[in-house]
Design an enzyme around this catalytic site. Structure first.
Site, PDB file in Angstrom:
ATOM      1  N   ASN A   9       0.863  -1.185   0.000  1.00  0.00           N
ATOM      2  CA  ASN A   9       0.000   0.000   0.000  1.00  0.00           C
ATOM      3  C   ASN A   9       0.899   1.233   0.000  1.00  0.00           C
ATOM      4  OD1 ASN A   9      -1.831   2.030   0.486  1.00  0.00           O
ATOM      5  ND2 ASN A   9      -2.255   1.421   2.617  1.00  0.00           N
ATOM      6  N   TRP A  10       0.909   1.931  -1.129  1.00  0.00           N
ATOM      7  CA  TRP A  10       1.810   3.090  -1.262  1.00  0.00           C
ATOM      8  C   TRP A  10       1.237   4.344  -0.607  1.00  0.00           C
ATOM      9  CZ3 TRP A  10       4.207   3.175  -6.909  1.00  0.00           C
ATOM     10  CH2 TRP A  10       4.884   1.973  -7.124  1.00  0.00           C
ATOM     11  N   LYS A  11      -0.028   4.267  -0.174  1.00  0.00           N
ATOM     12  CA  LYS A  11      -0.701   5.434   0.436  1.00  0.00           C
ATOM     13  C   LYS A  11      -0.512   6.665  -0.466  1.00  0.00           C
ATOM     14  CE  LYS A  11       0.169   3.328   4.867  1.00  0.00           C
ATOM     15  NZ  LYS A  11       0.203   3.462   6.302  1.00  0.00           N
ATOM     16  N   HIS A  95      -9.293   0.591   5.177  1.00  0.00           N
ATOM     17  CA  HIS A  95      -8.003   0.822   5.849  1.00  0.00           C
ATOM     18  C   HIS A  95      -8.251   1.718   7.063  1.00  0.00           C
ATOM     19  CE1 HIS A  95      -3.924   2.154   6.644  1.00  0.00           C
ATOM     20  NE2 HIS A  95      -3.503   1.137   5.925  1.00  0.00           N
ATOM     21  N   GLU A  97      -6.705   4.129   8.237  1.00  0.00           N
ATOM     22  CA  GLU A  97      -6.550   5.574   7.995  1.00  0.00           C
ATOM     23  C   GLU A  97      -7.829   6.154   7.398  1.00  0.00           C
ATOM     24  OE1 GLU A  97      -2.882   5.302   5.782  1.00  0.00           O
ATOM     25  OE2 GLU A  97      -1.838   4.727   7.625  1.00  0.00           O
ATOM     26  N   SER A 213       3.764  -2.668  10.235  1.00  0.00           N
ATOM     27  CA  SER A 213       5.227  -2.646  10.339  1.00  0.00           C
ATOM     28  C   SER A 213       5.889  -3.953   9.897  1.00  0.00           C
ATOM     29  CB  SER A 213       5.657  -2.261  11.765  1.00  0.00           C
ATOM     30  OG  SER A 213       5.165  -0.972  12.087  1.00  0.00           O
ATOM     31  N   GLY A 234       2.943  -1.225   4.304  1.00  0.00           N
ATOM     32  CA  GLY A 234       2.968   0.203   4.007  1.00  0.00           C
ATOM     33  C   GLY A 234       4.391   0.673   3.747  1.00  0.00           C
ATOM     34  N   GLY A 235       5.047   1.171   4.778  1.00  0.00           N
ATOM     35  CA  GLY A 235       6.364   1.796   4.643  1.00  0.00           C
ATOM     36  C   GLY A 235       7.372   0.969   3.862  1.00  0.00           C
TER      37      GLY A 235
HETATM   38  C1  PEP Z   1      -0.557  -0.143   6.127  1.00  0.00           C
HETATM   39  O1  PEP Z   1      -0.611   1.023   5.826  1.00  0.00           O
HETATM   40  O2  PEP Z   1      -1.465  -0.898   5.769  1.00  0.00           O
HETATM   41  C2  PEP Z   1       0.574  -0.606   6.923  1.00  0.00           C
HETATM   42  C3  PEP Z   1       0.520  -1.804   7.430  1.00  0.00           C
HETATM   43  O3  PEP Z   1       1.615   0.263   7.086  1.00  0.00           O
HETATM   44  P1  PEP Z   1       3.058  -0.086   7.714  1.00  0.00           P
HETATM   45  O4  PEP Z   1       3.541  -1.332   7.031  1.00  0.00           O
HETATM   46  O5  PEP Z   1       3.895   1.107   7.372  1.00  0.00           O
HETATM   47  O6  PEP Z   1       2.879  -0.274   9.180  1.00  0.00           O
END
Ligand code: PEP
Length: 251
Positions: A9-11, A95, A97, A213, A234-235
């Protein structure tokens, strides 16, 4: 059929040049036979990326959201019908967010899931508890309620199109990961819940991803748990080397 999925997920990250650079590195990667890779870039890149990905096996594109209506006076929104019209196969729905920043309720997400399914998209349905719920040890009932309220009335064909992503909110973007045991506990509870709402076969065939994470250094341990079928990342999905390692973290 239950699949191993590495989803990124590049957000709302990356301008066109850096998005292309990342995408080109990923699409040039050999995807293991037992893995499906799903990339969810910002909307503006979807059409180009889905065209480029069309000839690559096990490399699929997702939208990060869709609206619950088909079309209408909803400035700034994108519908499932539009996503389908450019051949997008997956859409992330719910999600945390979006739940937080756009007040998306379980009821609203139910409408989005139905709309996505009506257009033949596969929803990646996100669920997960905030820290205070985890501390009160109410995380399982919280997450199963999210699932019941958004997915509980689907028919068997519809639920079979769903991927669930369990993402504890306290682990998203924080560097704090649920332990493999915490992930397994919840994934098993989710699978049992799906079995009780639908059938054991449907539950056994469902891919349930962990998000929060996930990194190259912890993916293998988390993915090796029996009810964890991959990750929503995500990151670490914003860096080609990290994400390629994650894609290769399945046994
Ligand atoms: C996400 O945004 O779905 C996510 C899990 O982010 P991260 O891996 O950065 O915690």
């Amino acid at each position: 059929m239950r699949k191993n999925i590495a989803a990124g997920n590049w957000k709302m990250f990356k301008d066109a040049a850096s998005a292309n650079e990342l995408f080109e590195k990923l699409i040039a990667t050999e995807i293991p036979e037992n893995v499906i890779t799903v990339i969810a870039p910002p909307f503006i890149y979807l059409k180009e990326f889905v065209q480029k990905a069309s000839s690559k096996d096990r490399f699929l594109i997702a939208a990060q959201n869709c609206h619950h209506a088909t079309e209408g006076a909803y400035t700034g929104e994108v519908s499932a019908m539009m996503l389908k019209s450019i051949n997008i196969p997956y859409v992330i729905i719910g999600h945390s967010e979006r739940r937080e920043q756009h007040a998306e309720s379980n009821e609203m997400l139910k409408m989005k899931v139905l709309e996505a399914l009506n257009y033949g998209l596969n929803p990646i349905f996100c669920c997960g508890e905030p820290l205070e719920i985890r501390k009160r040890e109410e995380h399982i009932s919280f997450v199963t309620k999210q699932i019941t309220e958004s997915l509980g009335t689907l028919n068997h064909d519809q639920i079979s199109q769903i991927v669930i992503a369990y993402e504890p909110i306290w682990a998203i973007g924080t560097g704090e990961t649920a332990s493999p045991e915490q992930a397994q506990e919840m994934h098993e509870a989710i699978r049992n819940h799906i079995s009780s709402l639908f059938t054991e076969e449907i539950a056994n065939n469902m891919s349930i991803l962990y998000g929060g994470s996930v990194k190259a250094s912890n993916a293998n341990e988390i993915f090796s748990k029996p009810d964890v079928d991959g990750g929503l990342v995500g990151g670490a999905a914003l860096d080609a080397d990290s994400f390629i390692k994650i894609i290769n973290s399945f046994r």
